[in-house]
Design an enzyme around this catalytic site. Sequence first.
Site, short mmCIF file in Angstrom:
data_model
loop_
_atom_site.label_atom_id
_atom_site.label_comp_id
_atom_site.label_asym_id
_atom_site.label_seq_id
_atom_site.Cartn_x
_atom_site.Cartn_y
_atom_site.Cartn_z
CG ASN A 1 -0.11 0.12 2.53
OD1 ASN A 1 0.76 -0.70 2.79
ND2 ASN A 1 -0.41 1.12 3.35
CE1 TYR A 2 4.55 1.32 3.97
CE2 TYR A 2 6.68 0.77 3.03
CZ TYR A 2 5.83 0.85 4.12
OH TYR A 2 6.28 0.46 5.35
CB THR A 3 3.35 6.09 -2.60
OG1 THR A 3 4.19 5.02 -3.02
CG2 THR A 3 4.13 7.01 -1.69
#
Length: 353
Positions: free
Chosen positions: A60-62
Amino acid sequence: MTSLDQYRLLGRSGLRVSPLALGTMTFGQDWGWGADATESRRIFDLYIDRGGNFVDTAVNYTDGASERLLGEFLRDKRERVVLATKFTMAREPGNPNSGGNHRLNMQRSVEQSLRQLGTDRIDLFYLHTWDSTTQPEEVMRGLDDLVRAGKIVYAGICNTPAWRIAQMQTLAELFGWAPFVALQIEYSLVERTVEHELIPMAAALGMGVLPWSPLGGGVLTGKYTRADVADSREAGVAATRKGVMASSGQLSSRALGIADVVRSVAQEIRATASQVALAWTLSNPAVTAPVMGARTLAQAEDNLGALGVVLSDEQRARLDAASAPEPIFPARFVARPLVQQLIFGGSNVARRI
């Protein structure tokens, strides 16, 4: 003195990793404060060119941009890199099964990460945070199935109580499932409460410790002042790093007091505050590799300089004193002279643990 190519074993595994991991939550600008694709590539190339081989991300990062960028950067370097990613966090607002530790989200998240990263396997797959709803047997059996299927190679865990991790590690040993080899937790001079239970547990149960936010979210770099002290209960990801810090609770007067001591030590040894903070974290024998984050090439270069910093016993003692966490029960009670007298009868007995 050390360098990125002086590799360490990760927990009880035979996996060799660099003493600093490259964190990539800053790769991509989808959250409003990360690095663009060009700067992200420069940071990645610097790390790899210096001998680094341990890269950390999450599905889910960025909003997935971190994994997609890494997939591009890794095309001709995949076999040189130990690639770590994570599952748990929701990826589809309004869909309760797009997040959590359960088998469905675990499998869907693995498949999404494999697509975004453009790879056939994940070398180290973390449970990102404990959801307090999924049974530990479901988690450990699910991770073991992914190992047997070749989708992941090793399992790790983050942000979970020590007693729960110990329970899960015991289940893995009992049933012959893949164990955790890594524990990723917040650990820095401004967050040392993990020394009470989590770090000793990791050392005893064969997990290498990988601290996230070793710079206290930036507080230890000296970039904030008392005027910045704030606390926020916002649930969304803030559009600024300062907002993220306020949401995390790290912008406190106590943290800024610790940062003052870090700055003093840095001046004495002609290093930067960031380097001193990272060097302190690296000096803990339970730590395998702090996760280093950077939004600019200059920040990444500065952080890598921590590998050449050596703290004296006196300097470390000052840093320890400024940041010491309050003792908790039962250690607070057992350490009292009266209790020690009752346990050992006044004899001088060597301690193993």
